[in-house]
Design an enzyme around this catalytic site. Sequence first.
Site, mmCIF file in Angstrom:
data_model
loop_
_atom_site.group_PDB
_atom_site.id
_atom_site.type_symbol
_atom_site.label_atom_id
_atom_site.label_comp_id
_atom_site.label_asym_id
_atom_site.label_seq_id
_atom_site.Cartn_x
_atom_site.Cartn_y
_atom_site.Cartn_z
ATOM 1 N N LYS A 1 -92.236 -1.190 78.230
ATOM 2 C CA LYS A 1 -92.868 -0.089 77.213
ATOM 3 C C LYS A 1 -94.270 0.451 77.809
ATOM 4 C CE LYS A 1 -93.000 -2.158 73.139
ATOM 5 N NZ LYS A 1 -92.440 -3.468 73.419
ATOM 6 N N THR A 2 -95.076 -0.518 78.165
ATOM 7 C CA THR A 2 -96.424 -0.107 78.910
ATOM 8 C C THR A 2 -96.211 0.499 80.062
ATOM 9 O OG1 THR A 2 -97.603 -1.722 77.602
ATOM 10 C CG2 THR A 2 -98.823 -0.801 79.436
ATOM 11 N N GLU B 1 -96.143 4.568 72.941
ATOM 12 C CA GLU B 1 -95.413 3.389 72.687
ATOM 13 C C GLU B 1 -94.655 3.127 71.313
ATOM 14 O OE1 GLU B 1 -96.497 -0.457 74.296
ATOM 15 O OE2 GLU B 1 -97.698 0.691 75.991
#
Length: 487
Positions: free
Chosen positions: A122-123, A166
């Site tokens: 995600k990051t 996110e």
Amino acid sequence: MVQINFDQPIHVHFIGIGGISMSGLAAVLLSRGFTVTGSDSRKSEQTSWLESLGAHISIPQSAANITDGIDLVVYTAAIHPDNPEYAAAEAAGIPMMPRAELLGQLMTQYPTSVAVAGTHGKTTTTSMIAHIMMAQKMDPTISVGGILPSIGGNIRVGHSGSFLTEACEYTNSFLHLTPQIGVILNIDADHLDFFKDLDDIRHSFRLFAEKIPAGGTLILSAKIPELNTFTEGLACQVVTFGEGCGDYHAENITWDDFGCASFDLYVRSGLPYSTAAAADPESTCGSDLLPPSPGEGTFLLGRFTLHVPGEHNVTNAAAALACADLLGASVSSMEAGLSGFTGTDRRFQKKGEIGGVTIIDDYAHHPTEIRATLHAAQKYPTKRIWCVFQPHTYSRTKALFDEFVDALSLVDHVVLADIYAARETDTLGVSSALLCQKLKEKGREAWYFPTFDEIETFLLENCTAGDLLITMGAGDVYRIGERLLGQ
């Protein structure tokens, strides 16, 4: 449920304001004229930064921090009813709201909102999209779950109608969001202290997909098992991505000496929400759109070069490019954005060298992430790979014990630190010593030490010039590398 009027700023108090997501939300509210107070267990760069923006922060947490005049209290999933500030706010009758609900309400203020979900990546993927959006001069507001050097932290307050964040699945936080574009990178068994099993996790991701409204778009990996489970009956448009498959797919991958990829990205023609692929093959729509590929029904969008290693980042980039295309970014902005992205803190981050030993730090704390990181490390020019792993939470270690052993077996030299308990107290009968024993039974050289001091001494005595040393885990294992480097 409390509804915030963002045109009428109020006094909001954050319990745990130093957290990576909480601090970002606090900064956005400060930019909108809200009065922000908060508390945390200790001072940090995040709390100092927020104080410079005008927040008043108390250390440590105490019931006395809940004062008259607070209109709303925001808390994280790590805060429980026995927290003194939570209890004091509840007793005072102050409206309260979980962090994810605030994020969800804030996103409604932006006509173009993007939420990136998935068990892993995600990051990195959010950061890739952020770089492309900035290269396109979209001036987005960005909330990322790590420190992104190009924005000087984890938050960027923009002045347009675009919001990128996110979307975390833990405690079903992402179900508070209704993004116009939702991304699902992958779905694995994780957070089993909250979810019952993989089916329970898949059910939550399906509910996340259903939150995307008609007129919006779901972008998801073509390699997720039983894909139709997540797409059937949705009101929104669905597009897929992947390596070698999907509406947006990477082909012809080559690698440089440090394990970073270059690849061609092909796009299925006729996607109604795509800026580039909807163009007529014979037209010059979009001055930087390349000619169609020989394959029927696809276009070569471009060739892209990454400066972050690993095959998993090819897939992350494909997702980011699909999102960027749907947002209307040019290919030149996509190229510039990805080329300028060199990673976020704690994602295969080079910390330095000592005695010819290269020290890398990585946040990997799930077997799938460990495999991806170690595969990336194997492409790195190195003599030997040492992995110092700190498991994160007893519940995850116990539930995925055999998978951890298999993943760590990808390298011959594994050093194990004690399990980082995080929010847990029950050891569940699992330990790093037991992981070490199982690795030795598989023929791997493995060592367990109960203290960082012992690990550092061992590494200084055994690592030699040309070795690659990776500190790995979601806890504080990064301190080992930093102490070895004298940082």
